[in-house]
Design a protein around this motif. Structure first.
Motif, PDB file in Angstrom:
ATOM      1  N   ARG A 110       0.871  -1.166   0.000  1.00  0.00           N
ATOM      2  CA  ARG A 110       0.000   0.000   0.000  1.00  0.00           C
ATOM      3  C   ARG A 110       0.915   1.226   0.000  1.00  0.00           C
ATOM      4  O   ARG A 110       2.119   1.101  -0.157  1.00  0.00           O
ATOM      5  CB  ARG A 110      -0.922   0.013   1.237  1.00  0.00           C
ATOM      6  N   TYR A 136      -1.681   0.614 -15.390  1.00  0.00           N
ATOM      7  CA  TYR A 136      -2.471   1.644 -14.710  1.00  0.00           C
ATOM      8  C   TYR A 136      -2.147   1.492 -13.224  1.00  0.00           C
ATOM      9  O   TYR A 136      -1.671   0.432 -12.790  1.00  0.00           O
ATOM     10  CB  TYR A 136      -3.979   1.451 -14.954  1.00  0.00           C
ATOM     11  N   LEU A 138      -3.064   1.311  -9.263  1.00  0.00           N
ATOM     12  CA  LEU A 138      -4.101   1.099  -8.245  1.00  0.00           C
ATOM     13  C   LEU A 138      -3.628   1.702  -6.923  1.00  0.00           C
ATOM     14  O   LEU A 138      -2.484   2.142  -6.805  1.00  0.00           O
ATOM     15  CB  LEU A 138      -4.338  -0.406  -8.091  1.00  0.00           C
TER      16      LEU A 138
HETATM   17  N1  LIG Z   1      -0.871  -3.490 -12.102  1.00  0.00           N
HETATM   18  C1  LIG Z   1      -0.861  -2.686 -10.957  1.00  0.00           C
HETATM   19  C2  LIG Z   1      -0.365  -3.012  -9.682  1.00  0.00           C
HETATM   20  C3  LIG Z   1      -0.550  -1.894  -8.914  1.00  0.00           C
HETATM   21  C4  LIG Z   1      -0.137  -1.672  -7.518  1.00  0.00           C
HETATM   22  C5  LIG Z   1       0.440  -2.680  -6.767  1.00  0.00           C
HETATM   23  C6  LIG Z   1       0.876  -2.435  -5.476  1.00  0.00           C
HETATM   24  C7  LIG Z   1       0.732  -1.173  -4.916  1.00  0.00           C
HETATM   25  C8  LIG Z   1       1.100  -0.590  -3.678  1.00  0.00           C
HETATM   26  C9  LIG Z   1       0.720   0.738  -3.720  1.00  0.00           C
HETATM   27  N2  LIG Z   1       0.166   1.005  -4.930  1.00  0.00           N
HETATM   28  C10 LIG Z   1       0.159  -0.158  -5.675  1.00  0.00           C
HETATM   29  C11 LIG Z   1      -0.283  -0.390  -6.985  1.00  0.00           C
HETATM   30  N3  LIG Z   1      -1.118  -0.958  -9.662  1.00  0.00           N
HETATM   31  N4  LIG Z   1      -1.301  -1.459 -10.911  1.00  0.00           N
END
Ligand SMILES: Nc1cc(-c2ccc3cc[nH]c3c2)n[nH]1
Length: 226
Positions: A110, A136, A138
């Motif tokens: 996170r 993208y 998340l």
């Molecule tokens: N394909 C993708 C994975 C993520 C991702 C994965 C882990 C974390 C931790 C903090 N922000 C994150 C974003 N975003 N898009």
């Protein structure tokens, strides 16, 4: 297959108790467990993050709780999967590879992510894969982990009732799947391609493959060989 997921939102994965994956958990084909990273902290506030060295916005996840959590789960047979936008693109080929493994551990970050030394430490001792589910960003790794768990879990023998249904799917043979139809034969003035009502299985198979190639050429030409 045993799957462990480490996250600060363990209830996020309660949904894995539903449908096919839920049935596979009940039958024991899949053993999926979510773990709260905060259970591996020792301060009153159960702290899992801190400010980044070098400055910058946001917070970084501290290595100590991750080390204690992963030490309690990672073994010689484990593949540690860290979801990240900076990871290798997750594909059906990787899903098939992972479905042959006996133990997967997912680290769901996170904030701005997990201290790099966590990945480096476990990469020195075993198999670690940084995986992205798309270009993208998340807010955390849980949605990505959920997608990978479902894509991998459904390929584990005994999870899907009819394994034949796994064969004719998008990406399974490198092509997008053909369009599907069911009753009624006419709906809002739209009819079913007559070949599908012909009963000629050779013609139907040939039409379906042609549809796969045409759809792939139109929508995902990048999947076609040069
Ligand atoms: N394909 C993708 C994975 C993520 C991702 C994965 C882990 C974390 C931790 C903090 N922000 C994150 C974003 N975003 N898009």
């Amino acid at each position: 297959m045993r799957i462990d997921i480490v996250t600060i939102f363990p209830t996020f994965f309660d949904v894995l108790g539903l449908s096919l994956i839920g049935k596979a958990r009940e039958s024991g084909v899949l053993d999926i467990r979510a773990h709260d990273l905060r259970d591996f902290t020792h301060d009153r506030h159960r702290t899992v993050d801190d400010t980044p060295y070098g400055g910058g916005a946001g917070m970084v996840m501290k290595p100590e709780p991750w080390g204690e959590a992963l030490d309690s789960l990672v073994g010689d047979e484990t593949v540690l999967i860290v979801t990240s936008p900076a990871g290798e693109p997750f594909t059906q080929t990787i899903a098939r590879e992972l479905a042959n493994e006996s133990h997967l551990v997912f680290a769901c970050g996170r904030y701005e992510g997990i201290d790099q030394r966590v990945v480096d430490h476990y990469a020195e001792r075993g198999r670690v894969r940084l995986l992205s589910i798309g270009d993208y960003v998340l807010n955390g790794g849980e949605v990505a982990a959920m997608a990978i768990v479902e894509a991998v879990g459904r390929l584990v023998p005994g999870v899907v009732g009819n394994p034949a249904s796994l064969v004719e799917e998008s990406h399974e043979d490198g092509l997008l799947e053909y369009p599907s139809y069911t009753k009624p034969s006419e709906w809002r003035g739209l009819t079913v391609p007559p070949v599908l009502l012909s009963g000629n299985h050779g013609l139907i198979a040939s039409w379906r493959h042609d549809q796969q190639v045409e759809r792939t050429r139109r929508v995902r030409p990048d999947l076609l060989p040069d």
